[in-house]
Each structure stands twice: as structure tokens, then as C-alpha cells.
Enzyme design. Sequence first.
Site, PDB file in Angstrom:
ATOM      1  N   VAL A 119      -1.858  -1.325  -3.892  1.00  0.00           N
ATOM      2  CA  VAL A 119      -2.912  -0.317  -3.740  1.00  0.00           C
ATOM      3  C   VAL A 119      -2.255   1.057  -3.744  1.00  0.00           C
ATOM      4  O   VAL A 119      -1.365   1.330  -2.939  1.00  0.00           O
ATOM      5  CB  VAL A 119      -3.694  -0.503  -2.415  1.00  0.00           C
TER       6      VAL A 119
ATOM      7  N   LEU B 280       0.835  -1.209   0.000  1.00  0.00           N
ATOM      8  CA  LEU B 280       0.000   0.000   0.000  1.00  0.00           C
ATOM      9  C   LEU B 280       0.866   1.255   0.000  1.00  0.00           C
ATOM     10  O   LEU B 280       1.834   1.349   0.760  1.00  0.00           O
ATOM     11  CB  LEU B 280      -0.905   0.040   1.243  1.00  0.00           C
ATOM     12  N   ASP B 281       0.490   2.190  -0.858  1.00  0.00           N
ATOM     13  CA  ASP B 281       1.067   3.527  -0.790  1.00  0.00           C
ATOM     14  C   ASP B 281       0.502   4.187   0.479  1.00  0.00           C
ATOM     15  O   ASP B 281      -0.543   3.771   0.978  1.00  0.00           O
ATOM     16  CB  ASP B 281       0.651   4.300  -2.049  1.00  0.00           C
ATOM     17  N   LYS B 282       1.196   5.179   1.020  1.00  0.00           N
ATOM     18  CA  LYS B 282       0.695   5.847   2.235  1.00  0.00           C
ATOM     19  C   LYS B 282      -0.243   7.008   1.893  1.00  0.00           C
ATOM     20  O   LYS B 282      -1.413   7.014   2.264  1.00  0.00           O
ATOM     21  CB  LYS B 282       1.863   6.368   3.084  1.00  0.00           C
TER      22      LYS B 282
END
Length: 634
Positions: free
Chosen positions: A520, A319-321
Site C-alpha cells: 500500500v 505500507l508506506d508511512k
Amino acid sequence: MKLPINDKKFLFLLSAITIVVALEILSIIGIHIPMPYAPFFFAIFILGIGYNVLWNGVKAIIKLKFSSINLLMTIAVIGAFYLGEYPEAAVVIVLYVLGERLEDIGIENSKSALDELVSKAPKTAFVKTENANVAIDKIAVGTIIQVKAGEMIPLDGKIISGETMVDEAAITGEPIAKDKRIGDNLFAGTLNKNGFIEMETTKLSVDTTFSKIIRLTFEAQGNKSETQKFIQQFSKYYTPSIIAMAILVFVIPVFAMQLDFNHWLQQAITLLVIACPCALVISTPVAIYAAIGNASVKGALVKGGKYIEALASIKAIALDKTRTITFGNPIVSDIFPLNGTSREELLACTAGAEIFSEHPLAQAIVDASKKEGFEPHKTEGFKSIMGKGATAKCLVCEDETIYVGKLDFIQETQTIDNEALKIVEQLSAQGKTSVVVSFGNGVAGIIGLMDEIKPDSAAALKEIEAMNIEPVMLTGDSEKAANYVAQQVGIKKIFGNMLPENKAEKIKELLQQYKFVAMVGDGINDAPALAQSTVGIAMGAAGSDTAIETANIALMNDKLSLIPFLIRLSQKTLRRIKFNTIGAIAVKLIFITLAFIGYSNLVFAIAADVGVTLIVILTSLNLMKFENKIVSGH
């Protein structure tokens, strides 16, 4: 399942089935239509209902296309007619046609949410300069159009006049309408609830988010799942094998063993009827379409069956932040008034200076001051120093000068005490941004800001972990900022300071470790990583063309909680397909075995085949009702 009760053809089909089944039951108990009327009477039903099937079967014979299911049906009907089993021949064909029609209904129902939207979507828009309705495909970008309350928004654009509430469920799956004011984005296909607005179009009708969703969802049929591909290949070999077996069932007993001609012809025909792989062939497409339809209603655009199937196997999610776990908007997290400054003075003065700045941190401070009920002070002489901070004169606090910015900027003119340094270090260790404020006499206070974490992020990630899927954070932000957010949401594997190419490389590593990995992100700088992963999922794709184009699944709203729902939906879909496939094959094997040993029965074979087909369709369509509920214990 929603049946088309207003469809005349379907009602005619149901009526025909009722009559034929009733006559079949009467024939079983010894009441028959007298000869010579029976063959003509049943031929009317067979030709009236099944002419397409029979014609396709004849064409398959001419072309020697032995893989055709219609060929199986045609041989079965001719054989039953030859045996004088006229009601059975009619039942075979009408129930087969019903099975086909129910498959079509299944697929139509699973797409019905989009079909309904397509039919409701406006075909014209009221153009202000023309003072008339114009077809939406003739409207250029930058045109001013007017939308009344209760009307659908015809094109993507921005509000330039008025305010309203807009129901965006068609795009995002969100049931609650959103407030929209001047400057806010609008999407075609959404509903203007209660205000008159003027909007400037930003896209042509073919390029709107709504058009892309419709196009990509209907194109999803092309991205067939591996199960679907396997079953289609299986059918090509299965049908000729069954025809060969039926010939053997007839030829060996009759010509090699001199057994009863009619009895073994009946067994061969029964084998052909029960072997028609209707339930097997439709088990996957109806389930896949139902799952895709369910996902689209919730606001997730899935680009094909293979991605539903792939999601069920995921072992890790990267996941990207920013804009994935967080909103990507800074908010004030900490306020430290120092050296006798009050909280109100610190916030109101700083907000007064920052009100002139367009920087996101400045806007966050203004919002925080107003939220606490402190009206920003009137200021003048605002001056921005690029990359450092800003100064302004406060007209409320005895004309004092306000200095706002980084620690280094304040140090240029002020003495910084140890307490202020410690607070800056403490905020930095938490991955937060420090804004230091001075009123010209030391440090008046420090304001800490952080990227706002989405309210559903922690719960969604906890749920993902409960499914034995490893969440991994990949972010371009600093390690400190990444670690702080990871602690808040419960992620243990963190990789910070990553450029887009670094993320793509990390996905390759994760694929070697876990084999099946989802990515994501927001779909812009994450495009290489999304493309590299098993399943690329774009967050908040409603405003991003790149996200819709790049990702395999586009979440039209910003809800991370949709991801565990989609994983559960995909797992349920795969279980349903396996159940349907095993059930269909088991029933067929039983009746094929009975035909080989001479104990099969045409009526029971038909009932079993149609029964299995109906069960497959109904259980598959039930996936449309699968809800976004957290599994107990998670």
C-alpha cells in the site's frame, strides 16, 4: 436484484415463461393441448424465444464444435420434441434463455453504478471565451469553463473564481460533500452542489480521472480470476464429455441390452438438459462483477477479478508511512514556551515571521496559532536562510528580531541552555521535527511538529492484524519518525530510510516469507514496490495518474479502513464462488446418476437446473450489498 421491468423483451420473456410453465403443469395433471395443434403451438414459443440458442447450436454442429453449450440445448430440445414432450421442450429453451438473460442482468447490475455515472456525465461545458457550450472532447487544457450550482463538473481542473461544495462520491466514494475554494482541484463526474464557479481545465476529456476509472473498470473483465479461467477451460472438456455420456446412456441399454428405446432416449435427453453448466459457468463472473461493483461504489477501483481473488489470500501487508498511514502534512504536536515567554507570544510571533514562508512547517505553525485564537503578529524584513531558518522583525513586540529555525541556526547567535537541548533531543527521539525560536535573548521556545496520522489508521491496522495478516511499515523517513508513528498505530515490523528500490527488494523478501503480500503506497515513489507485490494498492489515487496506472487496486479516497473491507469482501466472494460451484456440481451429479440408472425425470431436471442457476445469480448479486462493517470481536 434490480430487474429491467421497463424492458419490453424481458417482459415478453417473462410472459412466455408464465404461459409455458402453466401449460407444463397442466400436462403433468393430464390436461393437454389437442393434436395436431400442440407441436405447432409449442414450436412458436421455442423458435420465438430460443431462435438464437438453436441457431448457435446448429452452427456448432456444422463446425463440429462439441464444447458449445448451445449444442447441448439444441440436441435436448430436438430430442424432447421427438419424444412428443412438447411442453418440456419449450420449458427447456425458455428457462435456459431466462438463465442467460439473468446472467446479463447480474453483470449489468454490478456495473450499474458506473453506467449511471457515464450517462449523467456532461457531454458539453460552458466555455467562457466562446460564451457557449462546447463538446468536452473539443476543449483544450487551460480553457476557462463555468459551472453553475447543481451541474456536474465536466473536466478535471482547478477553481480560479468562486467557492462551492462538491459531492465527490462518484470518484472517492465519500458521501460528505467537500468545501472547494480558489486553487482547489476538481474532478470530472463530481457534482457542484451550491456555488457558481469558474475553473481552468488541467486535463483533456480522455485523460480525466473519471474517464480512467470508467475505462479501467470496464477493462477489468480482461483480468479474469484463476477460478474463472479454470471454469472456462473445464466447460470446453465438460460439454463433449456429457454428449459422449448421453450417447452411452442411450446406446448401451437400447442396442446392447435390448431395453425400451423411448425410455432410454428420454434418460439421455434428460442427462443433456441437466448437464448444461449454466450455473457453473456464471457462478464466478456474476460474483466477481458484483464485488467489483460494490468496491467501486465505496471508492475502490479494482482492475480485475484476479485481484479480488488474490486479496483473499494475503498474509502480509507492506505500507508506506507518508500519505498512507499519515496525511503527509506536518502539524504542531508540542509547544514549549521557555524563559518567561507566554504561549501566545511564542506562537503569534513565530507565526508572524513564518506567514511569509511557503515551507509546509511554516504553514503548520501559522495554522496552529490561528487555531488557538492567536492572530499572527505583524512583521517586516522577512529573510529566509536556505536550509537553516528565517528572521523577521516583529512590529507588535517592541521591534524585537525573531529567529526561527534549526537548533544549529539559533546556536550561531544565541546561547542554548540544557533545558532547550533536552527538549530537542526528546522530540528527535519521538521522530518529531523541532523548530527553535529566539527573540534575540536566548531561546524563547521550541515548537515540535509531526506528520499527522490519519484518524482511521490505527483502527484499520488493528482490524488487519485481527485477520491474521502481518502489517509491515516501509518508509523513506528516518527510523525514529517511523518508530513513533508505528507505536501510535500498532505496527511491530518497521523498515526506515528506504529508497524506492529498497522497498521493491523488501517486497521480494516478504514474498519469500509470506508468499502473498499486498503493498500500500501513494503510487509515485512506491511504483516499483506496488508492481512487485501480489496486489498493489494505491492510496488517495484521485489526484495521481501514476497511482491509477500502476496499482492493481486504486483507493480514490485516503481511507485506510477500505483495505480490511476489501479483504473481507474478497474472502466473502471466494466463499460464495465455492458454494455456488459445489452446489451446481452436486445437483448435476445427482441427476446424471439418476439418468444412468434410468430414474431421471425431465421436468425435475429442468426445475433443478434453473433453480440452481437462479440461486447462483441471486446469491452472487447479494455481494453488491456487502457492507463496510467491522466484524464483531475485531
